[in-house]
Design a protein around this motif. Structure first.
Motif, PDB file in Angstrom:
ATOM      1  N   HIS A 217       0.813  -1.213   0.000  1.00 19.20           N
ATOM      2  CA  HIS A 217       0.000   0.000   0.000  1.00 19.20           C
ATOM      3  C   HIS A 217       0.848   1.265   0.000  1.00 19.20           C
ATOM      4  O   HIS A 217       0.376   2.313  -0.432  1.00 19.20           O
ATOM      5  CB  HIS A 217      -0.962   0.005   1.188  1.00 19.20           C
ATOM      6  CG  HIS A 217      -2.037  -1.013   1.040  1.00 19.20           C
ATOM      7  ND1 HIS A 217      -3.035  -0.935   0.089  1.00 19.20           N
ATOM      8  CD2 HIS A 217      -2.258  -2.175   1.698  1.00 19.20           C
ATOM      9  CE1 HIS A 217      -3.828  -1.975   0.176  1.00 19.20           C
ATOM     10  NE2 HIS A 217      -3.376  -2.749   1.145  1.00 19.20           N
TER      11      HIS A 217
ATOM     12  N   SER B 201       1.752   3.526  -3.504  1.00 17.69           N
ATOM     13  CA  SER B 201       1.037   4.698  -4.013  1.00 17.69           C
ATOM     14  C   SER B 201       1.578   5.993  -3.414  1.00 17.69           C
ATOM     15  O   SER B 201       1.485   7.043  -4.042  1.00 17.69           O
ATOM     16  CB  SER B 201      -0.467   4.571  -3.775  1.00 17.69           C
ATOM     17  OG  SER B 201      -0.733   4.420  -2.407  1.00 17.69           O
ATOM     18  N   LYS B 202       2.171   5.918  -2.233  1.00 19.72           N
ATOM     19  CA  LYS B 202       2.744   7.113  -1.595  1.00 19.72           C
ATOM     20  C   LYS B 202       4.017   7.580  -2.290  1.00 19.72           C
ATOM     21  O   LYS B 202       4.380   8.752  -2.192  1.00 19.72           O
ATOM     22  CB  LYS B 202       3.061   6.834  -0.124  1.00 19.72           C
ATOM     23  CG  LYS B 202       1.850   6.575   0.724  1.00 19.72           C
ATOM     24  CD  LYS B 202       2.250   6.233   2.147  1.00 19.72           C
ATOM     25  CE  LYS B 202       1.034   5.877   2.976  1.00 19.72           C
ATOM     26  NZ  LYS B 202       1.372   5.428   4.325  1.00 19.72           N
TER      27      LYS B 202
ATOM     28  N   HIS C 161      -1.727   7.894 -11.499  1.00 18.01           N
ATOM     29  CA  HIS C 161      -3.006   7.394 -10.968  1.00 18.01           C
ATOM     30  C   HIS C 161      -2.871   5.946 -10.496  1.00 18.01           C
ATOM     31  O   HIS C 161      -3.720   5.099 -10.767  1.00 18.01           O
ATOM     32  CB  HIS C 161      -4.119   7.515 -12.011  1.00 18.01           C
ATOM     33  CG  HIS C 161      -4.277   8.910 -12.529  1.00 18.01           C
ATOM     34  ND1 HIS C 161      -4.815   9.921 -11.778  1.00 18.01           N
ATOM     35  CD2 HIS C 161      -3.923   9.462 -13.718  1.00 18.01           C
ATOM     36  CE1 HIS C 161      -4.814  11.045 -12.465  1.00 18.01           C
ATOM     37  NE2 HIS C 161      -4.262  10.790 -13.651  1.00 18.01           N
TER      38      HIS C 161
ATOM     39  N   ARG D 233      -2.938   2.800  -8.146  1.00 19.49           N
ATOM     40  CA  ARG D 233      -3.671   2.344  -6.961  1.00 19.49           C
ATOM     41  C   ARG D 233      -3.608   0.830  -6.859  1.00 19.49           C
ATOM     42  O   ARG D 233      -3.596   0.113  -7.853  1.00 19.49           O
ATOM     43  CB  ARG D 233      -5.094   2.847  -6.924  1.00 19.49           C
ATOM     44  CG  ARG D 233      -5.905   2.570  -8.075  1.00 19.49           C
ATOM     45  CD  ARG D 233      -7.225   3.345  -8.113  1.00 19.49           C
ATOM     46  NE  ARG D 233      -7.811   2.988  -9.374  1.00 19.49           N
ATOM     47  CZ  ARG D 233      -8.896   2.275  -9.525  1.00 19.49           C
ATOM     48  NH1 ARG D 233      -9.597   1.899  -8.491  1.00 19.49           N
ATOM     49  NH2 ARG D 233      -9.314   1.936 -10.707  1.00 19.49           N
TER      50      ARG D 233
ATOM     51  N   TYR E 290      -2.858  -3.982  -9.526  1.00 23.38           N
ATOM     52  CA  TYR E 290      -2.825  -2.525  -9.507  1.00 23.38           C
ATOM     53  C   TYR E 290      -3.536  -1.993 -10.742  1.00 23.38           C
ATOM     54  O   TYR E 290      -3.707  -2.696 -11.731  1.00 23.38           O
ATOM     55  CB  TYR E 290      -1.393  -1.994  -9.588  1.00 23.38           C
ATOM     56  CG  TYR E 290      -0.388  -2.665  -8.704  1.00 23.38           C
ATOM     57  CD1 TYR E 290      -0.163  -2.210  -7.421  1.00 23.38           C
ATOM     58  CD2 TYR E 290       0.375  -3.740  -9.161  1.00 23.38           C
ATOM     59  CE1 TYR E 290       0.786  -2.818  -6.609  1.00 23.38           C
ATOM     60  CE2 TYR E 290       1.319  -4.344  -8.359  1.00 23.38           C
ATOM     61  CZ  TYR E 290       1.518  -3.877  -7.081  1.00 23.38           C
ATOM     62  OH  TYR E 290       2.445  -4.479  -6.283  1.00 23.38           O
TER      63      TYR E 290
ATOM     64  N   SER F 256      -5.521   3.743 -18.662  1.00 21.97           N
ATOM     65  CA  SER F 256      -5.455   2.911 -17.464  1.00 21.97           C
ATOM     66  C   SER F 256      -5.148   1.468 -17.840  1.00 21.97           C
ATOM     67  O   SER F 256      -5.785   0.895 -18.724  1.00 21.97           O
ATOM     68  CB  SER F 256      -6.793   2.990 -16.726  1.00 21.97           C
ATOM     69  OG  SER F 256      -6.730   2.237 -15.537  1.00 21.97           O
TER      70      SER F 256
END
Length: 155
Positions: A26, A29-30, A37, A39, A57, A66
């Motif tokens: 997780h 994403s940081k 974009h 995630r 992801y 995407s």
């Protein structure tokens, strides 16, 4: 054609802190530019990486398109290294080794990415024109964010 990307960064933290941060998918994403974009789709709870873990992801690497990306964790050496490999995604081949080396200043983090692009000579041309620059910019962004989270000590 296989390409290689190598990056190192000194983190001002202990190995347990570094491992806790980087072994949580997780946190990806940081440290990924917002423009991608990025995630995490897989619900992992608070689990750390483990061998065989598959992670899905969504990412928009080019022109806002995407893409689904799936990686699998191939090996984990707790508080030392882990390796992930693309199972599905934009590359023909992607293998990323994350290594953590404790030292007197904290932890030296090393990334080694081995990758290959699809589409033969078109992929090679794309690599020369913009893909390598894009990868470098992603890791440069990551470096800056990590420098804020784990700043190197100034003596």
């Amino acid at each position: 054609m296989h390409y290689h990307l190598n990056k190192t960064q000194q983190l001002n933290c202990d190995i347990k802190t570094a491992w806790r941060f980087f072994s949580s998918p997780h946190n990806l994403s940081k440290i990924t530019p917002p423009s991608l974009h990025f995630r995490v789709l897989t619900n992992l709870g608070e689990k750390d990486v483990y061998e065989g873990l598959e992670i899905d992801y969504k990412v928009s690497p080019l022109l806002g398109i995407s893409l689904h990306w799936r990686t699998i964790i191939l090996e984990v050496n707790k508080e030392k290294s882990f390796v992930d490999k693309q199972e599905k995604g934009p590359y023909r081949y992607w293998k990323h080794t994350h290594e953590f080396i404790p030292n007197d200043n904290g932890v030296l983090m090393k990334d080694h990415v081995e990758y290959e692009l699809p589409f033969g000579w078109v992929g090679q041309l794309g690599h020369a024109l913009f893909i390598r620059k894009k990868l470098d910019s992603i890791f440069d962004y990551r470096y800056q964010v990590l420098e804020q989270l784990f700043p190197t000590q100034i003596e």
